[in-house]
Design a protein around this motif. Structure first.
Motif, PDB file in Angstrom:
ATOM      1  N   GLN A  69      43.159  20.300  28.999  1.00 51.21           N
ATOM      2  CA  GLN A  69      43.383  21.341  30.001  1.00 51.21           C
ATOM      3  C   GLN A  69      44.480  20.935  30.967  1.00 51.21           C
ATOM      4  O   GLN A  69      45.357  21.710  31.288  1.00 51.21           O
ATOM      5  CB  GLN A  69      42.095  21.612  30.789  1.00 51.21           C
ATOM      6  CG  GLN A  69      41.039  22.329  30.018  1.00 51.21           C
ATOM      7  CD  GLN A  69      41.299  23.809  29.911  1.00 51.21           C
ATOM      8  OE1 GLN A  69      42.048  24.367  30.691  1.00 51.21           O
ATOM      9  NE2 GLN A  69      40.697  24.442  28.927  1.00 51.21           N
ATOM     10  N   SER A 126      44.280  28.490  33.112  1.00 48.53           N
ATOM     11  CA  SER A 126      43.070  27.813  32.658  1.00 48.53           C
ATOM     12  C   SER A 126      42.125  28.863  32.065  1.00 48.53           C
ATOM     13  O   SER A 126      42.301  30.064  32.279  1.00 48.53           O
ATOM     14  CB  SER A 126      42.411  27.077  33.820  1.00 48.53           C
ATOM     15  OG  SER A 126      41.997  28.010  34.802  1.00 48.53           O
ATOM     16  N   ARG A 127      41.109  28.411  31.361  1.00 49.69           N
ATOM     17  CA  ARG A 127      40.193  29.350  30.719  1.00 49.69           C
ATOM     18  C   ARG A 127      39.509  30.288  31.715  1.00 49.69           C
ATOM     19  O   ARG A 127      39.452  31.499  31.484  1.00 49.69           O
ATOM     20  CB  ARG A 127      39.160  28.578  29.897  1.00 49.69           C
ATOM     21  CG  ARG A 127      38.317  29.484  29.033  1.00 49.69           C
ATOM     22  CD  ARG A 127      37.553  28.663  28.001  1.00 49.69           C
ATOM     23  NE  ARG A 127      37.083  29.512  26.935  1.00 49.69           N
ATOM     24  CZ  ARG A 127      35.935  30.169  26.964  1.00 49.69           C
ATOM     25  NH1 ARG A 127      35.164  30.093  28.009  1.00 49.69           N
ATOM     26  NH2 ARG A 127      35.564  30.902  25.942  1.00 49.69           N
ATOM     27  N   PRO A 128      38.964  29.781  32.834  1.00 51.83           N
ATOM     28  CA  PRO A 128      38.344  30.719  33.790  1.00 51.83           C
ATOM     29  C   PRO A 128      39.340  31.725  34.361  1.00 51.83           C
ATOM     30  O   PRO A 128      39.001  32.885  34.560  1.00 51.83           O
ATOM     31  CB  PRO A 128      37.808  29.800  34.897  1.00 51.83           C
ATOM     32  CG  PRO A 128      37.707  28.454  34.293  1.00 51.83           C
ATOM     33  CD  PRO A 128      38.752  28.383  33.238  1.00 51.83           C
ATOM     34  N   LEU A 129      40.566  31.289  34.582  1.00 53.00           N
ATOM     35  CA  LEU A 129      41.567  32.211  35.117  1.00 53.00           C
ATOM     36  C   LEU A 129      41.997  33.232  34.068  1.00 53.00           C
ATOM     37  O   LEU A 129      42.305  34.373  34.406  1.00 53.00           O
ATOM     38  CB  LEU A 129      42.780  31.435  35.648  1.00 53.00           C
ATOM     39  CG  LEU A 129      43.759  32.222  36.488  1.00 53.00           C
ATOM     40  CD1 LEU A 129      43.062  32.902  37.663  1.00 53.00           C
ATOM     41  CD2 LEU A 129      44.863  31.318  36.998  1.00 53.00           C
ATOM     42  N   LYS A 130      41.985  32.850  32.797  1.00 54.39           N
ATOM     43  CA  LYS A 130      42.275  33.814  31.731  1.00 54.39           C
ATOM     44  C   LYS A 130      41.227  34.920  31.721  1.00 54.39           C
ATOM     45  O   LYS A 130      41.552  36.095  31.587  1.00 54.39           O
ATOM     46  CB  LYS A 130      42.308  33.122  30.366  1.00 54.39           C
ATOM     47  CG  LYS A 130      43.553  32.330  30.105  1.00 54.39           C
ATOM     48  CD  LYS A 130      43.501  31.706  28.728  1.00 54.39           C
ATOM     49  CE  LYS A 130      44.748  30.886  28.474  1.00 54.39           C
ATOM     50  NZ  LYS A 130      44.720  30.218  27.170  1.00 54.39           N
ATOM     51  N   ILE A 131      39.968  34.531  31.866  1.00 51.21           N
ATOM     52  CA  ILE A 131      38.884  35.520  31.868  1.00 51.21           C
ATOM     53  C   ILE A 131      39.034  36.451  33.069  1.00 51.21           C
ATOM     54  O   ILE A 131      38.937  37.674  32.932  1.00 51.21           O
ATOM     55  CB  ILE A 131      37.521  34.812  31.866  1.00 51.21           C
ATOM     56  CG1 ILE A 131      37.319  34.085  30.536  1.00 51.21           C
ATOM     57  CG2 ILE A 131      36.385  35.801  32.120  1.00 51.21           C
ATOM     58  CD1 ILE A 131      36.137  33.137  30.512  1.00 51.21           C
ATOM     59  N   ARG A 132      39.291  35.880  34.243  1.00 50.58           N
ATOM     60  CA  ARG A 132      39.472  36.716  35.437  1.00 50.58           C
ATOM     61  C   ARG A 132      40.682  37.635  35.296  1.00 50.58           C
ATOM     62  O   ARG A 132      40.631  38.796  35.705  1.00 50.58           O
ATOM     63  CB  ARG A 132      39.646  35.829  36.668  1.00 50.58           C
ATOM     64  CG  ARG A 132      38.392  35.148  37.086  1.00 50.58           C
ATOM     65  CD  ARG A 132      38.597  34.371  38.381  1.00 50.58           C
ATOM     66  NE  ARG A 132      37.500  33.483  38.590  1.00 50.58           N
ATOM     67  CZ  ARG A 132      37.598  32.168  38.700  1.00 50.58           C
ATOM     68  NH1 ARG A 132      38.780  31.589  38.651  1.00 50.58           N
ATOM     69  NH2 ARG A 132      36.539  31.426  38.889  1.00 50.58           N
ATOM     70  N   THR A 133      41.750  37.125  34.721  1.00 51.56           N
ATOM     71  CA  THR A 133      42.947  37.940  34.529  1.00 51.56           C
ATOM     72  C   THR A 133      42.649  39.115  33.608  1.00 51.56           C
ATOM     73  O   THR A 133      43.098  40.236  33.862  1.00 51.56           O
ATOM     74  CB  THR A 133      44.094  37.081  33.968  1.00 51.56           C
ATOM     75  OG1 THR A 133      44.343  35.992  34.861  1.00 51.56           O
ATOM     76  CG2 THR A 133      45.362  37.880  33.800  1.00 51.56           C
ATOM     77  N   TYR A 180      39.086  17.679  29.452  1.00 44.45           N
ATOM     78  CA  TYR A 180      39.821  17.683  30.713  1.00 44.45           C
ATOM     79  C   TYR A 180      41.279  17.326  30.479  1.00 44.45           C
ATOM     80  O   TYR A 180      42.171  17.924  31.037  1.00 44.45           O
ATOM     81  CB  TYR A 180      39.178  16.701  31.695  1.00 44.45           C
ATOM     82  CG  TYR A 180      39.922  16.585  32.994  1.00 44.45           C
ATOM     83  CD1 TYR A 180      39.759  17.535  33.983  1.00 44.45           C
ATOM     84  CD2 TYR A 180      40.808  15.542  33.218  1.00 44.45           C
ATOM     85  CE1 TYR A 180      40.450  17.447  35.166  1.00 44.45           C
ATOM     86  CE2 TYR A 180      41.504  15.444  34.391  1.00 44.45           C
ATOM     87  CZ  TYR A 180      41.317  16.396  35.372  1.00 44.45           C
ATOM     88  OH  TYR A 180      42.006  16.315  36.543  1.00 44.45           O
TER      89      TYR A 180
END
Length: 192
Positions: A49, A169-176, A46
């Motif tokens: 991040q 963030s990692r989840p936003l990188k994946i969504r992007t 955490y």
């Protein structure tokens, strides 16, 4: 009063634990027990991040995503107007980077109109169309396509910038990456 002192003492003892900073936003009396249960390894993840993405970076990413949403909404409106005016296939050639400017001279307009006459839409929908009417629907379709290109640029350039800066963030990188892939797929479908 004695309970309050005991609670405050337990909170002070919890302050000595290394994972205190992850819960600095919590109330000391109500959530002191959670500080003891928080795993150290999760706290380090955490911390990494949160240190990477500053408040200002999050705000910039938020503005970028809002701009993308606004442009997609604008595309839906422009696309609806294009369909209502029956301008949909008035541009018979579609190249991603080539032909980004509309015809300029009378000869170019006539050549473009002759290409359009070869398509079934002209035969079935616009048989009585004049060159001036064709220009009107051409510009509507041109606006729609240029807006789509602008959406691609407004999405891609900041996405590359935010990836390079580590602002996502990692989840936003994946969504992007998923959204970028969908945009790329749509470009491939309409280009080829």
């Amino acid at each position: 009063m004695a309970m309050l002192l005991i609670r405050n003492y337990s909170f002070i003892s919890a302050l000595k634990q290394p994972c205190y900073k992850q819960f600095s936003h919590l109330s000391p009396v109500r959530h002191a027990h959670q500080l003891k249960k928080f795993p150290k390894w999760l706290g380090s993840i955490y911390k990494r991040q949160s240190s990477r993405v500053s408040g200002n970076g999050e705000r910039k990413v938020g503005y970028w995503l809002l701009a993308c949403c606004g442009m997609v909404s604008g595309s839906v409106i422009i696309g609806g107007l294009t369909r209502l005016t029956e301008s949909g296939l008035s541009m018979v050639n579609w190249h991603l980077l080539k032909d980004m400017r509309p015809p300029q001279t009378q000869e170019e307009w006539e050549a473009e109109f002759e290409k359009y006459k070869q398509f079934p839409e002209y035969e079935y929908v616009h048989k009585e169309m004049t060159l001036e009417q064709y220009r009107a629907i051409y510009y509507m379709e041109y606006l729609h396509r240029m807006w789509g290109r602008a959406i691609g640029l407004v999405f891609a350039i900041p996405a590359i910038y935010f990836f390079a800066r580590g602002s996502l963030s990692r989840p936003l990188k994946i969504r992007t990456l998923v959204y970028g892939g969908l945009i790329g797929f749509q470009v491939c479908v309409f280009t080829y």
